[in-house]
Motif scaffolding. Structure first.
Motif, PDB file in Angstrom:
ATOM      1  N   ASN A  75       0.680  -1.226  -0.154  1.00  0.00           N
ATOM      2  CA  ASN A  75       0.044  -0.075   0.003  1.00  0.00           C
ATOM      3  C   ASN A  75       0.905   1.254   0.204  1.00  0.00           C
ATOM      4  O   ASN A  75       0.377   2.257  -0.450  1.00  0.00           O
ATOM      5  N   TYR A  76       1.929   1.325   0.510  1.00  0.00           N
ATOM      6  CA  TYR A  76       2.983   2.478   0.763  1.00  0.00           C
ATOM      7  C   TYR A  76       3.571   2.655  -0.559  1.00  0.00           C
ATOM      8  O   TYR A  76       3.597   3.854  -1.200  1.00  0.00           O
ATOM      9  N   ARG A 101       2.128   1.753  -3.612  1.00  0.00           N
ATOM     10  CA  ARG A 101       0.974   2.228  -4.325  1.00  0.00           C
ATOM     11  C   ARG A 101       0.756   3.699  -4.326  1.00  0.00           C
ATOM     12  O   ARG A 101       0.668   4.431  -5.043  1.00  0.00           O
ATOM     13  N   SER A 102       0.499   4.065  -3.059  1.00  0.00           N
ATOM     14  CA  SER A 102       0.177   5.492  -2.678  1.00  0.00           C
ATOM     15  C   SER A 102       1.303   6.369  -3.030  1.00  0.00           C
ATOM     16  O   SER A 102       0.996   7.462  -3.304  1.00  0.00           O
ATOM     17  N   ASN A 103       2.533   5.844  -3.172  1.00  0.00           N
ATOM     18  CA  ASN A 103       3.703   6.811  -3.542  1.00  0.00           C
ATOM     19  C   ASN A 103       4.042   6.690  -5.238  1.00  0.00           C
ATOM     20  O   ASN A 103       5.220   7.051  -5.701  1.00  0.00           O
TER      21      ASN A 103
END
Length: 93
Positions: free
Chosen positions: A45-46, A48-50
């Protein structure tokens, strides 16, 4: 998890060691356990979000009760800067 510290150490060209550290209360708002599966989810998730294209592997997760924080460590590989479709990337589960 907006309050996360990120540290990267270059191992060699295209390979990095990623360390994410998050406060335990924020971590436990989302995850129930300190385990590899949760660590993989957090890293995925980290990234993906970046909009980070790294493929991750070798997840380690540690709960430091003295600092009241969770630390997740992963190796990132950028395959000579070859970009990939995220949905097919480095699934460890």
């Amino acid at each position: 998890m907006d309050n996360m510290n990120e540290m990267r150490n270059k191992i060699e060209d295209g390979k990095y060691k990623l360390t994410l550290e998050v406060a335990a209360p924020a971590y436990f708002d989302i995850y129930n356990d300190v385990d590899i599966k949760s660590g993989e989810d957090l890293v995925r998730n980290y990234l993906r979000s970046n909009a980070d294209d790294g493929c991750f592997e070798d997840i380690q997760i540690k709960y430091n009760k003295d600092r009241n924080s969770i630390r997740v460590i992963a190796n990132l590989d950028y395959n000579n800067n070859e970009h990939k479709d995220y949905s097919n990337r480095g699934r460890l589960m």
